[in-house]
Scaffold this motif. Structure first.
Motif, mmCIF file in Angstrom:
data_model
loop_
_atom_site.group_PDB
_atom_site.id
_atom_site.type_symbol
_atom_site.label_atom_id
_atom_site.label_comp_id
_atom_site.label_asym_id
_atom_site.label_seq_id
_atom_site.Cartn_x
_atom_site.Cartn_y
_atom_site.Cartn_z
ATOM 1 N N LEU A 68 14.928 16.094 84.584
ATOM 2 C CA LEU A 68 15.265 16.670 83.281
ATOM 3 C C LEU A 68 14.332 16.135 82.193
ATOM 4 O O LEU A 68 13.930 16.880 81.292
ATOM 5 C CB LEU A 68 16.719 16.364 82.935
ATOM 6 N N HIS A 69 13.991 14.859 82.288
ATOM 7 C CA HIS A 69 13.084 14.291 81.289
ATOM 8 C C HIS A 69 11.703 14.933 81.391
ATOM 9 O O HIS A 69 11.053 15.178 80.363
ATOM 10 C CB HIS A 69 12.974 12.777 81.456
ATOM 11 N N LEU A 70 11.254 15.214 82.599
ATOM 12 C CA LEU A 70 9.969 15.892 82.759
ATOM 13 C C LEU A 70 9.998 17.257 82.073
ATOM 14 O O LEU A 70 9.035 17.636 81.378
ATOM 15 C CB LEU A 70 9.639 16.060 84.238
ATOM 16 N N ILE A 71 11.076 17.995 82.245
ATOM 17 C CA ILE A 71 11.178 19.311 81.602
ATOM 18 C C ILE A 71 11.146 19.156 80.083
ATOM 19 O O ILE A 71 10.488 19.926 79.378
ATOM 20 C CB ILE A 71 12.458 20.032 82.057
ATOM 21 N N GLY A 76 7.616 19.346 74.888
ATOM 22 C CA GLY A 76 7.251 18.565 73.715
ATOM 23 C C GLY A 76 8.422 17.939 73.002
ATOM 24 O O GLY A 76 8.276 17.417 71.888
ATOM 25 N N ILE A 77 9.591 17.948 73.624
ATOM 26 C CA ILE A 77 10.787 17.371 73.010
ATOM 27 C C ILE A 77 10.722 15.844 73.060
ATOM 28 O O ILE A 77 11.143 15.165 72.131
ATOM 29 C CB ILE A 77 12.044 17.890 73.726
ATOM 30 N N LYS A 78 10.216 15.311 74.147
ATOM 31 C CA LYS A 78 10.048 13.872 74.321
ATOM 32 C C LYS A 78 8.634 13.585 74.811
ATOM 33 O O LYS A 78 7.941 14.476 75.316
ATOM 34 C CB LYS A 78 11.073 13.329 75.335
ATOM 35 N N LYS A 79 8.222 12.335 74.686
ATOM 36 C CA LYS A 79 6.937 11.906 75.194
ATOM 37 C C LYS A 79 7.097 11.349 76.603
ATOM 38 O O LYS A 79 8.158 10.846 76.969
ATOM 39 C CB LYS A 79 6.324 10.842 74.280
ATOM 40 N N VAL A 142 22.921 27.420 81.309
ATOM 41 C CA VAL A 142 22.126 27.222 80.093
ATOM 42 C C VAL A 142 20.676 26.913 80.452
ATOM 43 O O VAL A 142 19.742 27.469 79.869
ATOM 44 C CB VAL A 142 22.725 26.092 79.227
ATOM 45 N N LEU A 143 20.466 26.018 81.422
ATOM 46 C CA LEU A 143 19.104 25.638 81.798
ATOM 47 C C LEU A 143 18.305 26.815 82.340
ATOM 48 O O LEU A 143 17.085 26.872 82.183
ATOM 49 C CB LEU A 143 19.144 24.519 82.843
ATOM 50 N N ARG A 144 18.977 27.766 82.952
ATOM 51 C CA ARG A 144 18.283 28.920 83.535
ATOM 52 C C ARG A 144 18.118 30.067 82.541
ATOM 53 O O ARG A 144 17.482 31.068 82.853
ATOM 54 C CB ARG A 144 19.059 29.401 84.766
ATOM 55 N N GLY A 145 18.705 29.907 81.363
ATOM 56 C CA GLY A 145 18.619 30.948 80.349
ATOM 57 C C GLY A 145 17.436 30.769 79.421
ATOM 58 O O GLY A 145 16.602 29.872 79.585
ATOM 59 N N ASP A 146 17.392 31.601 78.410
ATOM 60 C CA ASP A 146 16.254 31.588 77.478
ATOM 61 C C ASP A 146 16.379 30.516 76.399
ATOM 62 O O ASP A 146 15.377 30.147 75.782
ATOM 63 C CB ASP A 146 16.130 32.962 76.806
ATOM 64 N N ASP A 147 17.585 30.010 76.158
ATOM 65 C CA ASP A 147 17.809 29.077 75.051
ATOM 66 C C ASP A 147 18.075 27.655 75.533
ATOM 67 O O ASP A 147 18.891 26.931 74.955
ATOM 68 C CB ASP A 147 18.998 29.575 74.205
ATOM 69 N N TYR A 148 17.394 27.255 76.601
ATOM 70 C CA TYR A 148 17.661 25.943 77.185
ATOM 71 C C TYR A 148 17.031 24.802 76.396
ATOM 72 O O TYR A 148 17.416 23.640 76.558
ATOM 73 C CB TYR A 148 17.179 25.904 78.630
ATOM 74 N N ARG A 153 17.118 19.031 73.882
ATOM 75 C CA ARG A 153 17.023 18.198 72.679
ATOM 76 C C ARG A 153 18.302 17.406 72.454
ATOM 77 O O ARG A 153 18.262 16.283 71.936
ATOM 78 C CB ARG A 153 16.751 19.078 71.460
ATOM 79 N N ALA A 154 19.432 17.973 72.838
ATOM 80 C CA ALA A 154 20.729 17.365 72.537
ATOM 81 C C ALA A 154 21.232 16.416 73.617
ATOM 82 O O ALA A 154 22.240 15.739 73.415
ATOM 83 C CB ALA A 154 21.772 18.474 72.319
ATOM 84 N N MET A 155 20.539 16.319 74.749
ATOM 85 C CA MET A 155 21.127 15.583 75.879
ATOM 86 C C MET A 155 20.892 14.073 75.813
ATOM 87 O O MET A 155 21.508 13.329 76.574
ATOM 88 C CB MET A 155 20.589 16.138 77.208
ATOM 89 N N TYR A 156 20.038 13.600 74.903
ATOM 90 C CA TYR A 156 19.675 12.183 74.887
ATOM 91 C C TYR A 156 20.650 11.342 74.071
ATOM 92 O O TYR A 156 20.284 10.729 73.068
ATOM 93 C CB TYR A 156 18.250 12.010 74.357
ATOM 94 N N GLN A 157 21.889 11.292 74.515
ATOM 95 C CA GLN A 157 22.903 10.453 73.879
ATOM 96 C C GLN A 157 23.855 9.938 74.958
ATOM 97 O O GLN A 157 23.959 10.521 76.042
ATOM 98 C CB GLN A 157 23.701 11.241 72.832
ATOM 99 N N ASN A 158 24.576 8.863 74.651
ATOM 100 C CA ASN A 158 25.511 8.269 75.608
ATOM 101 C C ASN A 158 26.963 8.679 75.380
ATOM 102 O O ASN A 158 27.852 8.145 76.025
ATOM 103 C CB ASN A 158 25.427 6.739 75.553
ATOM 104 N N TYR A 159 27.201 9.578 74.489
ATOM 105 C CA TYR A 159 28.571 9.995 74.218
ATOM 106 C C TYR A 159 28.697 11.494 74.430
ATOM 107 O O TYR A 159 27.686 12.210 74.392
ATOM 108 C CB TYR A 159 28.956 9.612 72.774
ATOM 109 N N PRO A 160 29.916 11.971 74.681
ATOM 110 C CA PRO A 160 31.189 11.256 74.785
ATOM 111 C C PRO A 160 31.276 10.424 76.072
ATOM 112 O O PRO A 160 30.660 10.759 77.077
ATOM 113 C CB PRO A 160 32.231 12.381 74.790
#
Length: 275
Positions: A68-71, A76-79, A142-148, A153-160
């Motif tokens: 997922l991080h590679l994607i 360009g979301i992460k380095k 979601v990952l297979r759709g156009d708006d993934y 961008r939102a997945m890099y958190q430890n919550y909930p």
């Protein structure tokens, strides 16, 4: 015809090829399952991606946190992390095709005929099988759709930290991703912990491996996972199969033949001094 399951590759292509040659893997009749993290710290991540993709219906991987991080880095979301060795992927002529293929892989595979489920990190202690399958499908759609892009961008958190069926939006999807790709330990009240990566015997007493918590599913099904290299040589319940044996940490790559539960191992073929 045989079913093989293999632990985290992390770019350890030569070790995978050695195992496939040893068991005389035949894509015309055999099937290969991979627990995710095809890429990252080994030196042949591009080769790993190309090989698994080229096997078509003979191979099935799930998404790991490094995948997922590679994607996300491709968008360009992460380095790229300094310790990752994925430069060749970005320079490859088939870069876009590989990333598009990767984002369409599942988070959870349920093989009803062979009676196992496979995911990268595990299954939430608050889920039964139907809930786990439904949650995986939510993220996969979601990952297979156009708006993934927004999800990544939102997945890099430890919550909930804890599952609630009323979770919605990115918080719900993030919890699902964190369970399937990042979970190791949980508190006894089922909250997720992401700080401890140690072997269970070295963990704080308030933490338990996710598979030691009370969930009927953990006893009803065979569960195959990777992600947790420090579990190597640590006993697990008989129906819990931990296949990450830390090849990229200079340990070994492990493959399991499902029909007779025979293990095949390949020690690291080089010194992976990636750090």
């Amino acid at each position: 015809m045989a079913t093989y399951l293999v632990g985290d590759l992390q770019g350890c292509y030569d070790e995978l090829r050695s195992l496939l040659d040893r068991v005389k893997f035949d894509p015309a009749s055999d099937h290969l399952y991979l627990v995710g993290d095809l890429v990252a710290r080994g030196d042949k991540s591009l080769d790993c991606l190309r090989l698994v993709k080229s096997l078509g219906a003979a191979a099935q991987t799930v998404l790991g946190n490094h995948d997922l991080h590679l994607i996300a880095t491709a968008l360009g979301i992460k380095k790229v992390k300094a310790c990752d060795r994925v430069e060749g992927i970005f320079a490859a002529a088939d870069f876009e095709a590989l990333i598009d293929w990767l984002r369409r892989q599942p988070l959870l595979v349920y093989n009803r005929q062979r009676n196992f489920v496979m995911t990268h990190a595990g299954i939430s202690p608050d889920w039964d099988l139907s809930c786990a399958l439904a949650c995986a499908a939510e993220v996969e759609n979601v990952l297979r759709g156009d708006d993934y892009h927004e999800l990544l961008r939102a997945m890099y958190q430890n919550y909930p930290e804890r599952w609630n069926e009323n979770l919605s939006g990115f918080e719900r999807l993030r919890y699902i991703i964190n369970v399937f790709t990042r979970m190791r330990f949980c508190y006894r009240d089922h909250r997720l912990d992401f700080a401890c990566k140690a072997p269970p015997e070295q963990a704080p007493p308030e933490l338990l491996p996710w598979f030691k918590l009370e969930n009927p599913l953990y006893k009803q099904l065979n569960i195959v996972f990777g992600h947790w290299a420090s579990l190597v040589d640590t006993p697990t319940p008989e129906n819990i199969y931990a296949l990450d044996t830390g090849c990229v940490w200079n340990n070994r790559l492990t493959m399991l033949r499902w029909e007779d539960k025979r293990y095949f191992v390949q020690p690291a073929l080089k010194d992976y001094r990636w750090a």
